[in-house]
Design a protein around this motif. Structure first.
Motif, short mmCIF file in Angstrom:
data_model
loop_
_atom_site.label_atom_id
_atom_site.label_comp_id
_atom_site.label_asym_id
_atom_site.label_seq_id
_atom_site.Cartn_x
_atom_site.Cartn_y
_atom_site.Cartn_z
N THR A 39 0.83 -1.21 0.00
CA THR A 39 0.00 0.00 0.00
C THR A 39 0.86 1.26 0.00
OG1 THR A 39 -1.81 -1.09 1.17
CG2 THR A 39 -1.73 1.31 1.31
N ALA A 40 1.90 1.26 0.82
CA ALA A 40 2.72 2.46 0.99
C ALA A 40 3.74 2.66 -0.12
CB ALA A 40 3.45 2.39 2.34
N LEU A 41 4.29 1.54 -0.65
CA LEU A 41 5.39 1.63 -1.59
C LEU A 41 5.06 1.16 -2.98
CD1 LEU A 41 8.14 0.13 0.76
CD2 LEU A 41 7.89 2.53 0.14
N GLY A 42 4.00 0.39 -3.13
CA GLY A 42 3.70 -0.28 -4.39
C GLY A 42 4.29 -1.68 -4.39
N GLU A 43 3.59 -2.61 -5.01
CA GLU A 43 4.02 -4.01 -4.97
C GLU A 43 5.39 -4.21 -5.62
OE1 GLU A 43 1.18 -6.76 -6.32
OE2 GLU A 43 -0.44 -6.01 -5.03
N ALA A 44 5.67 -3.49 -6.69
CA ALA A 44 6.97 -3.66 -7.35
C ALA A 44 8.11 -3.25 -6.44
CB ALA A 44 7.00 -2.85 -8.65
N ALA A 45 7.91 -2.17 -5.69
CA ALA A 45 8.96 -1.70 -4.79
C ALA A 45 9.21 -2.71 -3.68
CB ALA A 45 8.59 -0.35 -4.21
N VAL A 46 8.16 -3.36 -3.22
CA VAL A 46 8.33 -4.36 -2.17
C VAL A 46 9.13 -5.55 -2.68
CG1 VAL A 46 7.12 -5.96 -0.63
CG2 VAL A 46 6.20 -3.66 -1.01
N GLU A 47 8.85 -5.97 -3.91
CA GLU A 47 9.52 -7.14 -4.47
C GLU A 47 10.96 -6.85 -4.87
OE1 GLU A 47 8.45 -10.23 -4.61
OE2 GLU A 47 6.68 -9.55 -3.51
N ARG A 48 11.21 -5.64 -5.40
CA ARG A 48 12.53 -5.39 -6.00
C ARG A 48 13.36 -4.36 -5.24
NH1 ARG A 48 9.84 -4.27 -11.86
NH2 ARG A 48 8.62 -6.17 -11.97
N GLY A 49 12.78 -3.69 -4.28
CA GLY A 49 13.48 -2.60 -3.59
C GLY A 49 12.66 -1.34 -3.69
N ARG A 50 12.89 -0.39 -2.77
CA ARG A 50 11.96 0.73 -2.71
C ARG A 50 12.06 1.70 -3.88
NH1 ARG A 50 13.48 2.75 3.36
NH2 ARG A 50 15.59 2.00 3.30
N SER A 51 13.10 1.64 -4.69
CA SER A 51 13.21 2.57 -5.80
C SER A 51 12.54 2.07 -7.07
CB SER A 51 14.69 2.86 -6.10
OG SER A 51 15.35 1.67 -6.47
N ALA A 52 11.98 0.85 -7.03
CA ALA A 52 11.40 0.27 -8.24
C ALA A 52 10.18 1.05 -8.68
CB ALA A 52 11.02 -1.18 -7.99
N GLY A 53 9.89 0.96 -9.97
CA GLY A 53 8.68 1.59 -10.50
C GLY A 53 8.97 2.97 -11.06
N SER A 54 8.11 3.43 -11.96
CA SER A 54 8.30 4.73 -12.59
C SER A 54 7.30 5.77 -12.11
CB SER A 54 8.16 4.58 -14.11
OG SER A 54 6.89 4.02 -14.44
N GLU A 55 6.32 5.37 -11.28
CA GLU A 55 5.35 6.32 -10.79
C GLU A 55 5.99 7.26 -9.77
OE1 GLU A 55 2.12 6.77 -11.63
OE2 GLU A 55 2.50 5.35 -13.25
N PRO A 56 5.60 8.54 -9.76
CA PRO A 56 6.13 9.45 -8.74
C PRO A 56 5.79 8.94 -7.35
CG PRO A 56 4.84 10.65 -10.39
CD PRO A 56 4.61 9.19 -10.63
N PRO A 57 6.73 8.95 -6.42
CA PRO A 57 6.44 8.44 -5.09
C PRO A 57 5.47 9.33 -4.34
CG PRO A 57 8.60 9.48 -5.14
CD PRO A 57 8.11 9.44 -6.56
N SER A 58 4.64 8.72 -3.52
CA SER A 58 3.73 9.48 -2.67
C SER A 58 4.52 10.10 -1.53
CB SER A 58 2.66 8.56 -2.11
OG SER A 58 3.26 7.62 -1.22
N GLU A 59 3.85 10.97 -0.76
CA GLU A 59 4.50 11.56 0.42
C GLU A 59 4.95 10.47 1.38
OE1 GLU A 59 3.51 15.83 2.06
OE2 GLU A 59 1.70 14.59 1.96
#
Length: 305
Positions: free
Chosen positions: A189-209
């Motif tokens: 919920t907080a980081l996105g599923e991709a970030a959880v699986e691969r590390g917190r920097s994963a994904g191209s969406e702008p990070p939430s607060e």
């Protein structure tokens, strides 16, 4: 002196054990009904005391039978309850916890006063002499203020924000803490599923607060039967956990936090802290109720030396 102050919910739990969770418009058989103290902050404080770490509790209950019973139970275990506020403007929060034969849980909550306390209900002196402050679900403003006050007196802070990490406005509090505990669902919920699986920097969406705030902290991720890990910057520390037959997973995450905090205060490295934390969670999941009696003696059979 309390080495750890736990701030957050103090509840009364009514646990209903059922043969199976019913489908919509279905019915289940209640096999047992038990009332006992609960709430994440209270559970962690109780677990710490069992692990020989003096702990105090900051929270609020109603001036009623459930509130009196919850505080008396904690005090009997050795938790310092002098900062638990009793208020007369509402009832103690009651949670109805339904547990099926496989140990799976869902929770029904009733409105109550478990967030009636404020940061000012904790004087400066106890916070200044404490080694650690542990925050759980509570008002976002209260959490942020407590975390800032702790850092002003060089007290480290951990936070287990719970299932509403993404929608309660916890970003300010998360920016002030040293450790954040999240289970898989909360992390996704907080980081996105991709970030959880691969590390917190994963994904191209702008990070939430919230995601931006979490990027500055050490993450302690609880994977249930698959163990747990610590993500500290680019460093990753993993422990596989311990196989148990789950009876009731209520409070297992709180027991995990108790073990992790106790081990770190004892000077343990992350690997040892994860081993202790996973053992505490496993012991709790293997027994009914939110508060298994934790002790170092009981952990010796599980934790590697």
């Amino acid at each position: 002196m309390s080495r750890v102050i736990c701030a957050g919910h103090v509840n009364w739990d009514v646990t209903l054990r059922v043969d199976a969770l019913p489908e919509p418009d279905g019915e289940a058989t209640v096999e047992s009904r038990v009332g006992a103290g609960g709430g994440s902050a209270a559970n962690v404080a109780s677990g710490l005391v069992g692990l020989d770490v003096p702990a105090a509790l900051l929270g609020s209950v109603g001036d009623d039978e459930h509130g009196h019973a919850a505080v008396a139970e904690l005090a009997s275990k050795g938790v310092d309850c002098r900062h638990v506020v009793s208020v007369d403007r509402g009832p103690t929060t009651v949670k109805y916890i339904v547990v099926d034969a496989a140990g799976e849980v869902f929770v029904l909550g009733s409105p109550g006063v478990n967030e009636a306390f404020e940061a000012t209900d904790l004087p400066t002196d106890p916070l200044a002499v404490a080694d650690h402050l542990h925050l759980t679900s509570q008002s976002p403003d209260t959490a942020a203020t407590l975390a800032r006050r702790a850092h002003e007196v060089d007290t480290t802070v951990s936070f287990d924000p719970g299932r509403r990490v993404g929608d309660r406005g916890y970003a300010d509090a998360l920016r002030e803490v040293d450790y954040v505990f999240l289970n898989d669902r909360e992390a996704a919920t907080a980081l996105g599923e991709a970030a959880v699986e691969r590390g917190r920097s994963a994904g191209s969406e702008p990070p939430s607060e919230v995601a931006e705030a979490l990027a500055r902290t050490t993450l302690v991720l609880k994977h249930g039967p698959r163990g747990a890990e610590v993500r500290d910057g680019d460093d990753r520390h993993v422990h596989p956990g311990y196989p148990v037959d789950a009876v009731d997973t209520t409070g297992a995450g709180d027991a995990f936090a108790s073990g992790f905090i106790a081990a770190r205060l004892d000077g343990a490295a992350y690997e040892r802290a994860l081993a202790v934390a996973n053992a505490c969670g496993a012991l709790t999941a293997a027994e009914p109720g939110a508060r298994t009696q934790l002790s170092w003696r009981r952990l010796d059979d599980l934790v590697e030396g």
